[in-house]
Motif scaffolding. Structure first.
Motif, PDB file in Angstrom:
ATOM      1  N   GLY A 176     -22.098  14.931   9.376  1.00  0.00           N
ATOM      2  CA  GLY A 176     -21.215  14.067  10.150  1.00  0.00           C
ATOM      3  C   GLY A 176     -21.920  13.076  11.038  1.00  0.00           C
ATOM      4  N   ILE A 177     -23.215  12.863  10.845  1.00  0.00           N
ATOM      5  CA  ILE A 177     -24.001  12.035  11.761  1.00  0.00           C
ATOM      6  C   ILE A 177     -23.661  10.549  11.661  1.00  0.00           C
ATOM      7  CG2 ILE A 177     -25.957  11.560  10.245  1.00  0.00           C
ATOM      8  CD1 ILE A 177     -27.802  12.207  12.613  1.00  0.00           C
ATOM      9  N   ASP A 178     -22.829  10.172  10.715  1.00  0.00           N
ATOM     10  CA  ASP A 178     -22.438   8.771  10.584  1.00  0.00           C
ATOM     11  C   ASP A 178     -21.546   8.304  11.724  1.00  0.00           C
ATOM     12  OD1 ASP A 178     -23.836   8.617   8.210  1.00  0.00           O
ATOM     13  OD2 ASP A 178     -22.084   9.020   6.947  1.00  0.00           O
ATOM     14  N   SER A 179     -20.958   9.245  12.459  1.00  0.00           N
ATOM     15  CA  SER A 179     -20.014   8.881  13.518  1.00  0.00           C
ATOM     16  C   SER A 179     -20.142   9.807  14.712  1.00  0.00           C
ATOM     17  CB  SER A 179     -18.576   8.943  12.977  1.00  0.00           C
ATOM     18  OG  SER A 179     -17.624   8.859  14.020  1.00  0.00           O
ATOM     19  N   VAL A 180     -20.007   9.250  15.902  1.00  0.00           N
ATOM     20  CA  VAL A 180     -19.996  10.056  17.122  1.00  0.00           C
ATOM     21  C   VAL A 180     -18.867  11.079  17.067  1.00  0.00           C
ATOM     22  CG1 VAL A 180     -19.545   9.951  19.610  1.00  0.00           C
ATOM     23  CG2 VAL A 180     -21.098   8.295  18.552  1.00  0.00           C
ATOM     24  N   GLU A 181     -17.762  10.726  16.464  1.00  0.00           N
ATOM     25  CA  GLU A 181     -16.595  11.604  16.445  1.00  0.00           C
ATOM     26  C   GLU A 181     -16.731  12.771  15.483  1.00  0.00           C
ATOM     27  OE1 GLU A 181     -13.992  11.508  18.396  1.00  0.00           O
ATOM     28  OE2 GLU A 181     -14.575   9.692  19.457  1.00  0.00           O
ATOM     29  N   THR A 182     -17.610  12.661  14.501  1.00  0.00           N
ATOM     30  CA  THR A 182     -17.683  13.705  13.475  1.00  0.00           C
ATOM     31  C   THR A 182     -18.996  14.479  13.478  1.00  0.00           C
ATOM     32  OG1 THR A 182     -18.536  12.128  11.827  1.00  0.00           O
ATOM     33  CG2 THR A 182     -16.138  12.424  11.951  1.00  0.00           C
ATOM     34  N   TYR A 183     -19.985  14.070  14.274  1.00  0.00           N
ATOM     35  CA  TYR A 183     -21.296  14.710  14.211  1.00  0.00           C
ATOM     36  C   TYR A 183     -21.188  16.194  14.553  1.00  0.00           C
ATOM     37  CZ  TYR A 183     -26.342  15.357  14.829  1.00  0.00           C
ATOM     38  OH  TYR A 183     -27.646  15.796  14.731  1.00  0.00           O
ATOM     39  N   ALA A 184     -21.853  17.029  13.750  1.00  0.00           N
ATOM     40  CA  ALA A 184     -21.727  18.479  13.869  1.00  0.00           C
ATOM     41  C   ALA A 184     -22.126  18.991  15.247  1.00  0.00           C
ATOM     42  CB  ALA A 184     -22.571  19.165  12.794  1.00  0.00           C
ATOM     43  N   SER A 213     -35.355  22.045  12.642  1.00  0.00           N
ATOM     44  CA  SER A 213     -34.273  21.185  12.169  1.00  0.00           C
ATOM     45  C   SER A 213     -34.496  19.727  12.537  1.00  0.00           C
ATOM     46  CB  SER A 213     -32.941  21.671  12.741  1.00  0.00           C
ATOM     47  OG  SER A 213     -32.933  21.554  14.164  1.00  0.00           O
ATOM     48  N   GLY A 214     -35.266  19.492  13.592  1.00  0.00           N
ATOM     49  CA  GLY A 214     -35.536  18.122  14.003  1.00  0.00           C
ATOM     50  C   GLY A 214     -36.224  17.298  12.937  1.00  0.00           C
ATOM     51  N   GLU A 215     -36.939  17.956  12.015  1.00  0.00           N
ATOM     52  CA  GLU A 215     -37.605  17.216  10.944  1.00  0.00           C
ATOM     53  C   GLU A 215     -36.586  16.573  10.016  1.00  0.00           C
ATOM     54  OE1 GLU A 215     -40.828  15.599   8.849  1.00  0.00           O
ATOM     55  OE2 GLU A 215     -40.563  16.375  10.895  1.00  0.00           O
ATOM     56  N   ALA A 216     -35.479  17.281   9.748  1.00  0.00           N
ATOM     57  CA  ALA A 216     -34.427  16.701   8.920  1.00  0.00           C
ATOM     58  C   ALA A 216     -33.819  15.485   9.603  1.00  0.00           C
ATOM     59  CB  ALA A 216     -33.355  17.750   8.628  1.00  0.00           C
ATOM     60  N   VAL A 217     -33.648  15.563  10.919  1.00  0.00           N
ATOM     61  CA  VAL A 217     -33.106  14.425  11.662  1.00  0.00           C
ATOM     62  C   VAL A 217     -34.096  13.262  11.648  1.00  0.00           C
ATOM     63  CG1 VAL A 217     -32.278  13.635  13.909  1.00  0.00           C
ATOM     64  CG2 VAL A 217     -31.740  15.949  13.127  1.00  0.00           C
ATOM     65  N   ARG A 218     -35.376  13.566  11.871  1.00  0.00           N
ATOM     66  CA  ARG A 218     -36.401  12.517  11.885  1.00  0.00           C
ATOM     67  C   ARG A 218     -36.429  11.762  10.561  1.00  0.00           C
ATOM     68  NH1 ARG A 218     -41.750  11.535  10.718  1.00  0.00           N
ATOM     69  NH2 ARG A 218     -41.925  13.459   9.516  1.00  0.00           N
ATOM     70  N   ARG A 219     -36.382  12.497   9.462  1.00  0.00           N
ATOM     71  CA  ARG A 219     -36.419  11.862   8.154  1.00  0.00           C
ATOM     72  C   ARG A 219     -35.132  11.090   7.871  1.00  0.00           C
ATOM     73  NH1 ARG A 219     -39.317  16.517   4.304  1.00  0.00           N
ATOM     74  NH2 ARG A 219     -41.284  16.596   5.496  1.00  0.00           N
ATOM     75  N   TYR A 220     -34.001  11.632   8.308  1.00  0.00           N
ATOM     76  CA  TYR A 220     -32.729  10.947   8.080  1.00  0.00           C
ATOM     77  C   TYR A 220     -32.689   9.619   8.827  1.00  0.00           C
ATOM     78  CZ  TYR A 220     -27.739  10.161   7.502  1.00  0.00           C
ATOM     79  OH  TYR A 220     -26.528   9.614   7.154  1.00  0.00           O
ATOM     80  N   VAL A 221     -33.115   9.629  10.081  1.00  0.00           N
ATOM     81  CA  VAL A 221     -33.072   8.401  10.874  1.00  0.00           C
ATOM     82  C   VAL A 221     -34.062   7.369  10.346  1.00  0.00           C
ATOM     83  CG1 VAL A 221     -33.455   7.437  13.184  1.00  0.00           C
ATOM     84  CG2 VAL A 221     -32.224   9.598  12.919  1.00  0.00           C
ATOM     85  N   ALA A 222     -35.171   7.827   9.777  1.00  0.00           N
ATOM     86  CA  ALA A 222     -36.130   6.893   9.180  1.00  0.00           C
ATOM     87  C   ALA A 222     -35.483   6.115   8.032  1.00  0.00           C
ATOM     88  CB  ALA A 222     -37.357   7.647   8.679  1.00  0.00           C
ATOM     89  N   GLU A 223     -34.575   6.756   7.318  1.00  0.00           N
ATOM     90  CA  GLU A 223     -33.882   6.096   6.208  1.00  0.00           C
ATOM     91  C   GLU A 223     -32.577   5.437   6.641  1.00  0.00           C
ATOM     92  OE1 GLU A 223     -33.314   8.863   3.057  1.00  0.00           O
ATOM     93  OE2 GLU A 223     -35.449   9.283   2.795  1.00  0.00           O
ATOM     94  N   HIS A 224     -32.003   5.934   7.735  1.00  0.00           N
ATOM     95  CA  HIS A 224     -30.717   5.414   8.229  1.00  0.00           C
ATOM     96  C   HIS A 224     -30.842   5.127   9.723  1.00  0.00           C
ATOM     97  CE1 HIS A 224     -28.877   6.863   4.450  1.00  0.00           C
ATOM     98  NE2 HIS A 224     -29.601   7.951   4.632  1.00  0.00           N
ATOM     99  N   PRO A 225     -31.546   4.060  10.103  1.00  0.00           N
ATOM    100  CA  PRO A 225     -31.819   3.815  11.529  1.00  0.00           C
ATOM    101  C   PRO A 225     -30.568   3.647  12.375  1.00  0.00           C
ATOM    102  CG  PRO A 225     -32.447   1.924  10.155  1.00  0.00           C
ATOM    103  CD  PRO A 225     -32.171   3.052   9.234  1.00  0.00           C
ATOM    104  N   GLU A 226     -29.450   3.315  11.762  1.00  0.00           N
ATOM    105  CA  GLU A 226     -28.208   3.173  12.532  1.00  0.00           C
ATOM    106  C   GLU A 226     -27.765   4.503  13.132  1.00  0.00           C
ATOM    107  OE1 GLU A 226     -27.084   4.078   8.257  1.00  0.00           O
ATOM    108  OE2 GLU A 226     -28.556   2.810   9.296  1.00  0.00           O
ATOM    109  N   ALA A 227     -28.218   5.626  12.571  1.00  0.00           N
ATOM    110  CA  ALA A 227     -27.847   6.932  13.113  1.00  0.00           C
ATOM    111  C   ALA A 227     -28.437   7.160  14.494  1.00  0.00           C
ATOM    112  CB  ALA A 227     -28.296   8.039  12.166  1.00  0.00           C
TER     113      ALA A 227
END
Length: 336
Positions: free
Chosen positions: A150-158, A227-241
């Motif tokens: 749900g990280i695409d939106s403030v309203e849905t992020y887990a 778990s922060g590694e998954a976030v780090r990699r996700y943001v590298a590909e999706h900087p808008e997150a």
């Protein structure tokens, strides 16, 4: 580069230097992340909305465990999701405090009473999607997937939904045990309590152990095994997150705490980098300095642990002393 002492002996095969080049002095200088526009209003609004949800708790007796009568609990969470956890009441006499006891990203398979006073009512919520009780409920059960769900939106992020669920777990506890002062304790992923506690005036204190999700401006530049590694990699590909994460930074939320806080932060931690942990504690210190002499001024009790998310010589003694320290902190919070 060789690992610093004593970690070269403790963790000779570690793929990461869990100090990340920091010592205690530099960790105490890590600044918390500033609040984005509307941060407090967003969280206060979520708390206000949560008041309209009835917890509708259901209990299944599991017998006595130590000083408590233990039950499996089912209650309503954010979005109407039915969640399960455990609830325990003192076997002898009335409760004088309610403890909301968070857990790490390993989930929770059973209650742990080490930090719970005998005269406390306690709820052990299990986060949506996690643990033996809530697999398949509202989020993935894999930590690397859960932490970006749900990280695409403030309203849905887990992370936000799980933090809001803590208020609903507290509601279930209060409905069953009565209108008690509340205390929060949680480790690692359990730092979502930092996001929840500032807005709920029922809480009189908190313990945060190796708190995660702090200071993303630093955290996102550090490789880790958690778990922060998954976030780090996700943001590298999706900087808008990155703009979404600003509303779930525990070092930001800690600046809004108004109650006594105990933080146990690790000097070594390859899973949750220490600068993020200490940023949470440093935010409490900064908030206390800013409100010195005023009402609702937080206080900080900080313990620097030798290491976090790792076994090391003497760790069981450290854990036992820390559990007693939380019990003592609860007593002081109740005494005012």
């Amino acid at each position: 580069m060789p690992l610093p002492e004593p970690y070269d002996a403790w963790f000779p095969d570690a793929p990461i230097d869990g100090t990340y080049g920091y010592d205690l002095d530099t960790l105490l200088a890590v600044e918390p992340a500033p609040a984005p526009a509307g941060f407090a209003e967003l969280w206060q609004g979520w708390f206000t909305a949560s008041r309209a949800v009835r917890p509708e708790p259901r209990l299944t007796s599991l017998g006595r465990q130590g000083a408590h009568d233990l039950y499996e609990l089912e209650h309503t969470g954010a979005g109407g999701l039915r969640l399960r956890g455990w609830l325990a009441l003192p076997s002898d006499g009335a409760a004088r405090v309610g403890v909301v006891h968070g857990h790490g990203y390993g989930g929770r398979d059973a209650p742990d009473f080490a930090r719970v006073p005998d005269d406390a009512a306690v709820v052990f919520p299990v986060a949506r999607g996690l643990g033996a009780l809530n697999v398949g409920a509202g989020a993935p059960d894999n930590a690397a997937e859960h932490v970006v769900h749900g990280i695409d939106s403030v309203e849905t992020y887990a992370l936000g939904r799980c933090a809001v669920d803590l208020w609903h777990a507290a509601d279930a506890l209060v409905e069953i045990a009565g209108d008690l002062p509340l205390y929060y304790t949680g480790a690692s992923f359990g730092a979502i309590g930092v996001l929840a506690v500032p807005w709920d005036r029922r809480f009189v204190g908190a313990t945060f152990v190796v708190p995660s999700f702090g200071q993303y401006d630093v955290r996102l530049d550090l490789e880790c095994t958690g778990s922060g590694e998954a976030v780090r990699r996700y943001v590298a590909e999706h900087p808008e997150a990155r703009d979404v994460l600003r509303y779930f930074d525990t070092s930001t939320a800690a600046g809004y705490l108004r109650v006594p806080v105990r933080c146990e932060c690790a000097l070594w931690d390859a899973a949750v980098p220490p600068p993020g942990q200490f940023a949470v504690a440093n935010a409490v210190t900064a908030a206390a300095a800013a409100r010195a002499g005023g009402s609702a001024c937080p206080t900080l009790e900080l313990e620097a642990l030798p290491a976090g998310h790792a076994d090391y010589p003497g760790d069981q003694d450290v854990d036992a002393r820390a559990a007693l320290a939380t019990r003592a902190h609860i007593a002081r919070c109740l005494a005012g």
